[in-house]
Write an enzyme that holds these catalytic residues in place. Structure first.
Site, PDB file in Angstrom:
ATOM      1  N   SER A   1       0.836  -1.199   0.000  1.00  0.00           N
ATOM      2  CA  SER A   1       0.000   0.000   0.000  1.00  0.00           C
ATOM      3  C   SER A   1       0.875   1.255   0.000  1.00  0.00           C
ATOM      4  CB  SER A   1      -0.959  -0.049   1.195  1.00  0.00           C
ATOM      5  OG  SER A   1      -1.962   0.925   1.077  1.00  0.00           O
TER       6      SER A   1
ATOM      7  N   ASP B   1     -10.084  -3.970  -5.312  1.00  0.00           N
ATOM      8  CA  ASP B   1      -9.297  -2.925  -4.667  1.00  0.00           C
ATOM      9  C   ASP B   1      -9.529  -1.610  -5.396  1.00  0.00           C
ATOM     10  OD1 ASP B   1      -7.213  -1.252  -3.680  1.00  0.00           O
ATOM     11  OD2 ASP B   1      -5.893  -2.967  -3.378  1.00  0.00           O
TER      12      ASP B   1
ATOM     13  N   HIS C   1      -8.401  -4.463  -0.918  1.00  0.00           N
ATOM     14  CA  HIS C   1      -7.171  -3.787  -0.525  1.00  0.00           C
ATOM     15  C   HIS C   1      -6.687  -4.363   0.808  1.00  0.00           C
ATOM     16  CE1 HIS C   1      -4.190  -0.638  -0.536  1.00  0.00           C
ATOM     17  NE2 HIS C   1      -4.482  -0.392   0.729  1.00  0.00           N
TER      18      HIS C   1
END
Length: 312
Positions: free
Chosen positions: A158, A256, A286
């Site tokens: 991320s 995501d 995600h």
């Protein structure tokens, strides 16, 4: 593009439904959390409601520039992995996933150096990138003496994936360093902070990340910037010249909001002349690797295989 793990789709979608239902019972946080709430949230592991486990294998150090890192060194070292954690530039820590990093260190035979970079909103852009750049430069200079290997790798999840690309670009553009890091492993990163189409269209589904949570993260990380300013290549690496970057493995889930970021980055990475492997995990949300799923076990194994075998 290769869509993987379709045989696990029923399990993955069932988890998504359960996660969304549980999230519906939690209050929606608006604006900047106050100091007490921020401290409480940061005490817990990402995606969970309990503190992370700290293993005795991890060593806390301070390297050049005063940057804090957490180091894991197995008995045999065939390379050094600079790991940059996720958490929207606001949460997470270098000691937030000791179990995963120690397992990676042992099985991939890597010394793992995880950066405890400064977090927003107390330390907005460019503080976090500055710390990651300093840690990377320290490794370029000292990895051989410290760990017995010049084979450097970089990656993260991320926000950590975003910071990994930013770090490679800073090494190239500010210091003329290319080729020192031989591979990048990039899990579900945001590479366009002005928001790709999938970010804007994802909506308010209560998964780990959605359109609103991404927008709030960008406001905390880059306060006062508008969309056009966030397209600066130093902020959004999707708009950078990607020439001279190493082999990459880029991974994202189909569910995501950052899906387009990975698809677009992989295309640009390839166009710039570097090998890239793109994996798109069927049904994955995600941050899916934070949760005990079959796709998580498979993805962490693929990560270990990539990092242990690339750049030799």
């Amino acid at each position: 593009m290769t869509i993987t793990d379709e045989d696990c789709l029923a399990e993955t979608l069932a988890f998504n439904k359960q996660f969304e239902a549980a999230a519906a019972n939690r209050p929606v946080r608006e604006g900047t959390p106050d100091a007490a709430l921020l401290a409480a949230l940061r005490r817990n592991r990402l995606g969970g409601d309990s503190p992370p486990v700290r293993l005795p294998h991890g060593q806390d150090r301070v390297v050049e520039g005063g940057v804090k890192v957490r180091v894991f060194v197995p008995d045999q070292v065939d390379g050094v992995y600079l790991h940059i954690h996720g958490g929207g530039w606001v949460f997470g820590s270098a000691d937030g996933q000791d179990e995963r990093l120690w397992l990676l260190a042992e099985r991939a035979r890597l010394a793992v150096v995880s950066v405890d970079y400064r977090l927003a909103p107390e330390h907005p852009f460019p503080a976090g990138p500055d710390d990651c750049e300093a840690a990377a430069r320290w490794l370029v200079k000292h990895a051989a003496a410290e760990f017995g290997s010049r084979r450097l790798l970089i990656g993260g999840e991320s926000a950590g994936a975003h910071l990994s690309v930013v770090t490679l670009l800073r090494l190239r553009d500010r210091h003329g360093i290319t080729g020192a890091f031989r591979a990048a492993h990039l899990l579900f990163g945001p590479y366009d902070l002005s928001m790709t189409p999938s970010q804007r269209s994802f909506g308010s589904r209560r998964l780990l990340s959605n359109t609103d949570t991404l927008r709030r993260s960008y406001e905390l990380f880059t306060p006062g910037m508008g969309a056009e300013e966030r397209r600066d290549p130093e902020v959004s690496p999707l708009f950078a010249d990607l020439a001279g970057l190493p082999t990459a493995r880029i991974v994202v889930g189909t569910e995501d909001p950052l899906r387009d970021d990975s698809l677009f980055l992989a295309a640009r990475w390839r166009a710039a002349g570097a090998p890239v492997k793109l994996g798109v995990v069927a049904g994955a949300i995600h941050g899916f690797t934070l949760f005990p799923l079959t796709i998580t076990e498979r993805e962490l194994r693929r990560e270990r295989d990539f990092l242990s075998g690339t750049g030799r």
